[in-house]
Write a protein that holds these residues in place. Structure first.
Motif, mmCIF file in Angstrom:
data_model
loop_
_atom_site.group_PDB
_atom_site.id
_atom_site.type_symbol
_atom_site.label_atom_id
_atom_site.label_comp_id
_atom_site.label_asym_id
_atom_site.label_seq_id
_atom_site.Cartn_x
_atom_site.Cartn_y
_atom_site.Cartn_z
ATOM 1 N N ALA A 143 0.025 -1.582 -4.975
ATOM 2 C CA ALA A 143 0.972 -0.889 -5.583
ATOM 3 C C ALA A 143 0.224 0.215 -6.732
ATOM 4 O O ALA A 143 -0.626 -0.981 -7.226
ATOM 5 C CB ALA A 143 2.148 -1.660 -5.827
ATOM 6 N N GLU A 144 1.361 0.974 -6.885
ATOM 7 C CA GLU A 144 0.121 1.782 -7.987
ATOM 8 C C GLU A 144 1.812 0.909 -9.064
ATOM 9 O O GLU A 144 3.250 1.451 -8.835
ATOM 10 C CB GLU A 144 1.070 3.421 -7.965
ATOM 11 N N ARG A 179 4.800 2.593 -4.841
ATOM 12 C CA ARG A 179 4.866 2.777 -6.713
ATOM 13 C C ARG A 179 5.867 2.048 -7.323
ATOM 14 O O ARG A 179 7.116 2.273 -6.656
ATOM 15 C CB ARG A 179 5.299 4.702 -7.282
ATOM 16 N N SER A 235 -4.316 -4.324 -15.590
ATOM 17 C CA SER A 235 -5.291 -2.983 -14.730
ATOM 18 C C SER A 235 -4.151 -2.133 -13.832
ATOM 19 O O SER A 235 -5.341 -0.902 -14.453
ATOM 20 C CB SER A 235 -5.941 -3.797 -13.013
ATOM 21 N N GLY A 236 -2.847 -1.907 -14.258
ATOM 22 C CA GLY A 236 -2.162 -1.000 -13.594
ATOM 23 C C GLY A 236 -1.768 0.213 -14.927
ATOM 24 O O GLY A 236 -2.236 0.620 -16.184
ATOM 25 N N VAL A 237 -1.304 0.654 -14.806
ATOM 26 C CA VAL A 237 -0.128 1.260 -16.453
ATOM 27 C C VAL A 237 0.719 0.819 -16.652
ATOM 28 O O VAL A 237 1.472 0.099 -16.432
ATOM 29 C CB VAL A 237 0.365 2.949 -15.159
ATOM 30 N N ALA A 297 0.297 -5.143 -7.983
ATOM 31 C CA ALA A 297 -0.460 -4.356 -8.237
ATOM 32 C C ALA A 297 -2.174 -4.684 -6.959
ATOM 33 O O ALA A 297 -2.590 -4.393 -6.432
ATOM 34 C CB ALA A 297 -1.796 -4.063 -9.275
ATOM 35 N N ASP A 357 1.112 -1.093 -0.035
ATOM 36 C CA ASP A 357 0.439 -0.080 -0.159
ATOM 37 C C ASP A 357 0.880 1.200 -0.121
ATOM 38 O O ASP A 357 1.815 1.441 0.655
ATOM 39 C CB ASP A 357 -1.065 -0.296 0.942
#
Length: 250
Positions: free
Chosen positions: A32-33, A9, A48-50, A28, A6
């Motif tokens: 985490a981002e 990045r 689901s992320g970048v 993720a 949590d």
């Protein structure tokens, strides 16, 4: 225990499939981002992320991504290539490509992203770099893994150097050394070996026979170790070389 990452990045290379994808997904899921990168963004469909395209062998592209992405807490260097053959099968081009992708790419990524990680640790944060090495030849000799083993041994040296240089600044750096793991790239190697030994089934037997546990590993098992190294649970762990190989290197 959920939420182990949590507020952090993370950037993962070669996240399109296999171990890289398992790590990106697990990071993720734990909060985490995640910036998931791969040479082919098509492989990152559904993440689901970048998602970012990245050629880790392109120094300018790596530097540009670091400027665009900004600071990170976790860097997972997963990109790699398994060359098949002995020294007699390895010409200069194969040697140079293997070292460029397996070792120099990690140099590029760490050099580009470490300054921002140091900024975060200077402000009280914690940072972790995870490098994918291998049990093959870096720890135990493996047939027909000449230049691959040389590169993965170099990854261990790189990892320890980064760990000792930045231990006082709060950046940890560790290496994972998997045995044989089920992945699309491994399935390609099974198919290639199958041509030599007569069938894919016989090739599968060759790979499994060197694993004392009697099976190959799963990508999620490697990802679970990466998650531990990325999390604050491993805050006292740096410069380590961790085999996760079903007992192959015993």
């Amino acid at each position: 225990m959920a939420g182990r990452l949590d507020g952090k990045r993370a950037l993962v290379t070669a996240a399109g499939q296999g171990i890289g994808r398992a790590i990106a997904d697990m990071f993720a899921a734990e909060g985490a981002e995640v910036i998931a990168t791969d040479l082919s963004v098509d492989k990152l469909d559904g993440f689901s992320g970048v998602v970012r395209a990245l050629d880790v062998c392109d120094s300018d592209a790596v530097v540009a991504l670091a400027k665009d992405v900004g600071s990170i807490d976790i860097l997972a260097n997963i990109a790699g290539y398994v060359h098949h053959g002995s020294v007699l099968d390895c010409d200069d081009a194969a040697w140079d490509f293997s070292f460029d992708l397996n070792v120099k790419s990690m140099h590029r990524m760490i050099r580009a992203f470490l300054p921002s990680m140091l900024e975060r640790t200077a402000a009280g944060g914690k940072a972790s770099i995870i490098n994918m090495s291998s049990g093959a030849s870096s720890i135990k000799g493996a047939p027909n893994r000449y230049v691959y083993g040389a590169t993965k041994a170099a990854v261990i040296g790189l990892t320890k150097s980064v760990a000792v240089d930045f231990i006082k600044q709060g950046v940890r750096c560790n290496a994972i050394c998997p045995g044989t793991v089920r992945s699309p790239s491994w399935e390609e190697r099974v198919a290639e070996l199958g041509k030599e030994v007569g069938s894919a089934e016989k090739a599968m037997e060759v790979f499994v026979s060197r694993q004392p546990m009697g099976r190959v590993g799963e990508a999620n098992e490697i990802a679970a170790l990466a998650l531990y190294l990325a999390s604050d649970e491993s805050a006292f762990t740096t410069g380590t070389v961790i085999p996760i190989d079903g007992g192959w290197t015993l």
